[in-house]
Write an enzyme that holds these catalytic residues in place. Structure first.
Site, mmCIF file in Angstrom:
data_model
loop_
_atom_site.group_PDB
_atom_site.id
_atom_site.type_symbol
_atom_site.label_atom_id
_atom_site.label_comp_id
_atom_site.label_asym_id
_atom_site.label_seq_id
_atom_site.Cartn_x
_atom_site.Cartn_y
_atom_site.Cartn_z
ATOM 1 N N CYS A 142 0.822 -1.207 0.000
ATOM 2 C CA CYS A 142 0.000 0.000 0.000
ATOM 3 C C CYS A 142 0.862 1.265 0.000
ATOM 4 O O CYS A 142 0.959 1.962 1.017
ATOM 5 C CB CYS A 142 -0.967 0.033 1.165
ATOM 6 S SG CYS A 142 -2.266 1.237 0.859
ATOM 7 N N CYS A 196 -5.961 2.079 -4.448
ATOM 8 C CA CYS A 196 -5.456 2.609 -3.192
ATOM 9 C C CYS A 196 -6.373 3.743 -2.741
ATOM 10 O O CYS A 196 -6.407 4.798 -3.387
ATOM 11 C CB CYS A 196 -4.035 3.124 -3.421
ATOM 12 S SG CYS A 196 -3.188 3.507 -1.905
HETATM 13 P P1 FAD Z 1 -0.171 -10.981 4.156
HETATM 14 O O1 FAD Z 1 -1.617 -10.695 4.204
HETATM 15 O O2 FAD Z 1 0.788 -10.120 4.801
HETATM 16 O O3 FAD Z 1 -0.004 -12.503 4.519
HETATM 17 C C1 FAD Z 1 1.199 -13.222 4.534
HETATM 18 C C2 FAD Z 1 1.003 -14.405 5.456
HETATM 19 O O4 FAD Z 1 2.104 -15.309 5.339
HETATM 20 C C3 FAD Z 1 0.949 -13.976 6.925
HETATM 21 O O5 FAD Z 1 -0.271 -14.410 7.500
HETATM 22 C C4 FAD Z 1 2.149 -14.658 7.539
HETATM 23 O O6 FAD Z 1 1.932 -15.081 8.871
HETATM 24 C C5 FAD Z 1 2.362 -15.832 6.605
HETATM 25 N N1 FAD Z 1 3.726 -16.353 6.642
HETATM 26 C C6 FAD Z 1 4.883 -15.643 6.729
HETATM 27 N N2 FAD Z 1 5.931 -16.491 6.745
HETATM 28 C C7 FAD Z 1 5.430 -17.741 6.643
HETATM 29 C C8 FAD Z 1 6.028 -19.043 6.581
HETATM 30 N N3 FAD Z 1 7.344 -19.213 6.639
HETATM 31 N N4 FAD Z 1 5.217 -20.114 6.448
HETATM 32 C C9 FAD Z 1 3.871 -19.946 6.385
HETATM 33 N N5 FAD Z 1 3.250 -18.754 6.429
HETATM 34 C C10 FAD Z 1 4.021 -17.665 6.555
HETATM 35 N N6 FAD Z 1 -4.414 -2.729 0.550
HETATM 36 C C11 FAD Z 1 -5.519 -2.217 -0.082
HETATM 37 O O7 FAD Z 1 -5.983 -2.808 -1.068
HETATM 38 N N7 FAD Z 1 -6.109 -1.064 0.327
HETATM 39 C C12 FAD Z 1 -5.645 -0.378 1.407
HETATM 40 O O8 FAD Z 1 -6.202 0.652 1.777
HETATM 41 C C13 FAD Z 1 -4.484 -0.874 2.105
HETATM 42 N N8 FAD Z 1 -3.961 -0.205 3.165
HETATM 43 C C14 FAD Z 1 -2.897 -0.725 3.841
HETATM 44 C C15 FAD Z 1 -2.393 -0.038 4.929
HETATM 45 C C16 FAD Z 1 -1.339 -0.546 5.669
HETATM 46 C C17 FAD Z 1 -0.802 0.233 6.846
HETATM 47 C C18 FAD Z 1 -0.769 -1.798 5.316
HETATM 48 C C19 FAD Z 1 0.358 -2.400 6.143
HETATM 49 C C20 FAD Z 1 -1.249 -2.489 4.210
HETATM 50 C C21 FAD Z 1 -2.313 -1.963 3.449
HETATM 51 N N9 FAD Z 1 -2.807 -2.614 2.311
HETATM 52 C C22 FAD Z 1 -3.901 -2.091 1.639
HETATM 53 C C23 FAD Z 1 -2.062 -3.738 1.723
HETATM 54 C C24 FAD Z 1 -2.610 -5.126 2.066
HETATM 55 O O9 FAD Z 1 -2.821 -5.247 3.443
HETATM 56 C C25 FAD Z 1 -1.628 -6.173 1.571
HETATM 57 O O10 FAD Z 1 -1.297 -5.939 0.213
HETATM 58 C C26 FAD Z 1 -2.178 -7.593 1.688
HETATM 59 O O11 FAD Z 1 -2.626 -7.871 2.984
HETATM 60 C C27 FAD Z 1 -1.115 -8.606 1.273
HETATM 61 O O12 FAD Z 1 -1.609 -9.910 1.340
HETATM 62 P P2 FAD Z 1 -0.630 -11.160 1.275
HETATM 63 O O13 FAD Z 1 -1.486 -12.351 1.444
HETATM 64 O O14 FAD Z 1 0.267 -11.066 0.105
HETATM 65 O O15 FAD Z 1 0.303 -10.975 2.563
HETATM 66 C C1 UQ1 Z 2 -10.843 -3.655 -3.177
HETATM 67 O O1 UQ1 Z 2 -11.345 -4.489 -3.911
HETATM 68 C C2 UQ1 Z 2 -10.252 -4.060 -1.942
HETATM 69 O O2 UQ1 Z 2 -10.250 -5.390 -1.608
HETATM 70 C C3 UQ1 Z 2 -11.140 -5.840 -0.687
HETATM 71 C C4 UQ1 Z 2 -9.640 -3.125 -1.107
HETATM 72 O O3 UQ1 Z 2 -9.022 -3.577 0.004
HETATM 73 C C5 UQ1 Z 2 -9.323 -3.103 1.204
HETATM 74 C C6 UQ1 Z 2 -9.613 -1.735 -1.475
HETATM 75 O O4 UQ1 Z 2 -9.062 -0.910 -0.734
HETATM 76 C C7 UQ1 Z 2 -10.233 -1.327 -2.711
HETATM 77 C C8 UQ1 Z 2 -10.195 0.127 -3.065
HETATM 78 C C9 UQ1 Z 2 -10.822 -2.265 -3.552
HETATM 79 C C10 UQ1 Z 2 -11.442 -1.867 -4.879
HETATM 80 C C11 UQ1 Z 2 -12.931 -1.853 -4.825
HETATM 81 C C12 UQ1 Z 2 -13.742 -0.941 -5.369
HETATM 82 C C13 UQ1 Z 2 -15.224 -1.071 -5.193
HETATM 83 C C14 UQ1 Z 2 -13.243 0.241 -6.127
#
Ligand code: FAD
Ligand code: UQ1
Length: 423
Positions: free
Chosen positions: A165, A344
């Protein structure tokens, strides 16, 4: 020793979503889908921004992992320590090995707090005005620090690394600035956003809007300015000018919000056959299939695809992985492709939000028939109430593939240029 059809590594956003999709498909057979995930809690990380702004509580950002992982999948509560893609096996920390037909890698990004000398100690000390929305264990200190800041210079950083993000490091700037404005403190506080990037945001349309927001509110922005050290005892932060690396600049802060350096998990970095040089899982950017091992897919923050690392991206990616893997299982070929969609919600204050949506080409790919580079109250409501609902109730249950299907219909009502939908 276990064996399964589909092994999902990581039970965060991407892993849980994929496990749900395949459990829905193979209802009732517990050894078809196996998930390896060590954490007790599943966090909705986008909430961290609003927690930092004092709008939501930490308790509202998580549920127990047991409750969110699909009932029809087997959960192994451990962490993977080794991949053996040649023999379709992974090993977990307790020594067990798991054999799979298909592997989905969803390990997320790792936060590298220790790369900045002084940071970890500063975050742990409640008396030091250094904080970060990025970790579940650090986010609780953010709003307290904002409240306690009454004067001086407040600095906010963006590191010299990929970030999940990439809008979040500046969303917290806007919330803090508005908080101080409302408390009539702004005449005594100077707000600065120091980013290692050469731009304020990667997509020009939204970058132009964000520059205007910063100018109108007297927020100083320094590009290519990278935090490299914190000297807690003196309240000093050292920044490096990335255009001229010998130039170091030491500032005194009354508050410092740090976005830590991030990178691929250590575990992946140790398996170079699976990754690119930086250590991210190497997958095809259109199909998300591994470059070398055709029975491995990857999605979410741990891959080398050049999209913005967000949940919104994962929503779109999850459909592509599902279609390709399902086609493999039934001896077919899928034409589904991922166009790099990411979104975002750029919160610019309490009750204001610019909803950025774009693709691999950094072209705006907007869902609504309005100019989304403008600040809207409605978008803030989506961020605060609707997206969390969507996440827990649709996405993690395997039923949300992003807004692409609405985009075409909603944009019938506008004369806006619409990027083609990947189909
Ligand atoms: P994660 O959800 O981080 O999951 C990774 C998983 O792997 C974890 O559960 C961890 O425990 C596990 N893991 C790690 N190592 C191992 C291992 N060795 N073996 C097994 N499991 C392991 N996205 C949006 O779309 N909109 C937003 O507004 C937004 N705002 C954000 C604000 C902040 C402050 C942050 C930090 C993130 C934000 N995001 C947002 C981004 C979003 O949260 C991430 O892109 C998303 O959660 C990533 O998913 P992922 O499954 O790739 O990783
Ligand atoms: C989205 O799909 C999503 O996943 C659940 C988010 O994560 C929290 C988002 O922040 C956004 C913006 C979307 C996109 C969805 C719409 C309706 C524009």
């Amino acid at each position: 020793h276990h064996s399964c059809k589909i092994l999902v590594v990581g039970g965060g956003t991407a892993g849980c979503t994929m496990a749900a999709k395949f459990s829905n498909k193979f209802k009732g057979s517990k050894d078809t889908v196996v998930i390896v995930e060590p954490s007790e809690r599943h966090y909705y990380q986008p909430m961290f921004t609003l927690i930092g702004g004092g709008v939501k509580t930490l308790e509202s950002s998580y549920k127990s992992m047991e409750k969110v992982l699909p009932k029809d999948a087997q959960w192994i509560k451990d962490r993977v320590v080794k991949f053996e893609p040649e023999s379709n096996t992974v090993t977990v920390a307790n020594g067990d090995s798991i054999q799979y037909e298909y592997l989905i890698v969803a390990l997320g990004l790792q936060l590298y707090w220790n790369k900045i000398p002084g940071l970890s100690e500063a975050l742990e000390d409640p008396k030091v005005p250094v904080c970060s929305i990025y970790g579940p264990e650090t986010v609780g200190k953010v709003f307290r620090t904002i409240e306690n800041t009454k004067s001086g210079s407040a600095y906010f950083t963006f590191p010299n690394s990929p970030v999940k993000c990439p809008g979040a490091p500046q969303k917290i700037v806007y919330l803090a600035e508005e908080y101080w404005h409302n408390k009539r403190k702004l005449q005594d506080i100077h707000v600065t956003y120091n980013t290692a990037l050469p731009v304020i945001f990667g997509v020009k349309k939204y970058a132009d809007a964000l520059w205007k927001v910063c100018q109108s509110r007297n927020i100083s922005v320094n590009l290519q300015t990278n935090l490299i050290e914190i000297r807690t005892s003196k309240n000093e932060a050292v920044f490096q000018n990335l255009q001229n690396p010998d130039e170091l600049n030491t500032v005194k802060y009354s508050m410092l919000h740090v976005t830590p350096p991030m990178g691929p998990p250590e575990l992946l970095k140790n398996h170079s056959a699976l990754t690119n040089e930086a250590g991210f899982l190497s997958v095809d950017p259109q199909t998300l299939r591994h470059d070398k091992y055709s029975n491995i897919f990857g999605l979410g923050d741990c891959t080398n695809t050049p999209n913005s690392k967000t949940m919104a991206a994962i929503a779109a990616q999850s459909k592509v992985v599902y279609e390709h893997l399902s086609a493999d299982l039934s001896g077919k070929v899928s034409k589904e492709t991922y166009n790099g969609y990411a979104s975002c919600p750029l919160v610019t204050g309490y009750g204001k939000c610019i909803l950025a949506e774009f693709d691999y080409k950094l072209q705006p790919t907007e869902t609504f028939p309005i100019n989304q580079a403008k600040e809207y109250f409605a978008m803030y409501l989506l961020k605060k109430y609707f997206f969390p609902y969507l996440y827990w109730n649709w996405m993690l249950k395997g039923h949300w593939n992003g807004p692409a299907i609405f985009r075409k219909y909603l944009n019938c009502f506008s004369r806006k240029e619409v990027a083609p939908i990947s189909k």
